[in-house]
Design an enzyme around this catalytic site. Structure first.
Site, PDB file in Angstrom:
ATOM      1  N   LYS A 106     -66.126  68.490 -81.557  1.00 14.92           N
ATOM      2  CA  LYS A 106     -66.114  67.649 -80.442  1.00 14.92           C
ATOM      3  C   LYS A 106     -66.105  68.577 -79.015  1.00 14.92           C
ATOM      4  O   LYS A 106     -65.157  69.446 -78.790  1.00 14.92           O
ATOM      5  CB  LYS A 106     -64.916  66.731 -80.077  1.00 14.92           C
ATOM      6  N   HIS A 108     -65.394  67.822 -75.630  1.00 17.22           N
ATOM      7  CA  HIS A 108     -64.847  67.372 -74.672  1.00 17.22           C
ATOM      8  C   HIS A 108     -63.466  66.827 -75.045  1.00 17.22           C
ATOM      9  O   HIS A 108     -63.145  66.913 -76.109  1.00 17.22           O
ATOM     10  CB  HIS A 108     -65.566  66.055 -73.858  1.00 17.22           C
TER      11      HIS A 108
END
Length: 220
Positions: A106, A108
């Protein structure tokens, strides 16, 4: 006579049978072998079913005597497994943190590939079935890269079947990596269950022939 077995192995196989996760017939595996039985844990997809399944995992882990302080579930099937196994252990008074991974990092928010509690010092990998062992070895690398030790590998069904190097994937992990392994049930348990429940003799004979040809320790 049916082979000796544990109560949790027989309950697990009865559960798999109820949900049609344990099938008998002819199934072509990724290896090209034609197996007289097939296990698909994804069929066990209800709250009651997962609760019974997790209880079997927790019993097998306790029985194995592995020392650990954390659980890890490889994406994707390992994610619901590791969560429900942690719940089953809590029912017996042991509150164990668990972690799982994303397939893709991921970029963010909190970022990274790991989700859940920080990995402990000694981690047990919880998965369904090991075939070639590729996914589990990837999980081992991920855990070690994070600075933790892999304390063991826990799966639902050990097919007790030779891999490419004439060893079972579980035996290869134990010998190559020094990692103890445990399974809720084995192929021997499947045969015992089939005999106890009155599965037709031709199917039981087909499973025995398959074990004789491809099982660990069988001659080629």
């Amino acid at each position: 006579m049916p082979a000796e077995t544990t109560t949790y192995a027989q309950d697990f196989l009865a559960l798999a049978d109820t949900y049609n996760a344990l099938k008998f017939g002819e199934f072509t595996l990724k290896s090209g072998r034609v197996s007289p039985y097939f296990f698909n844990m994804g069929e066990i997809a209800s709250g009651a079913g997962m609760k019974r399944l997790a209880a079997g995992y927790a019993a097998a882990l306790t029985d194995a005597g592995i020392e650990y302080d954390s659980l890890f579930g490889p994406a994707y099937k390992g994610i619901p497994l590791v969560a429900t196994v942690a719940c089953a252990l809590a029912d017996h008074g042991r509150d164990v943190p668990f972690t799982y991974n994303r397939k893709e990092a991921k970029d963010h928010g909190e970022g990274g590939t790991l989700v859940g509690a920080p990995l402990g010092k000694r981690v047990v990998i919880v998965d369904d079935v090991i075939t070639a062992g590729t996914a589990v070895r990837e999980a081992i690398q991920l855990i070690r890269a994070a600075g933790s030790e892999v304390a063991g590998v826990l799966i639902a069904l050990d097919r007790q079947e030779r891999g490419a190097d004439d060893r079972s994937p579980l035996a290869a992990l134990a010998e190559d990596e020094g990692i103890p392994t445990a399974a809720v049930a084995t192929l021997d348990d499947v045969i015992g269950y089939a005999e106890r429940t009155g599965l037709d003799e031709s199917t039981v004979a087909a499973i025995r022939r398959y074990r004789s040809e491809y099982g660990v320790g069988a001659s080629r």
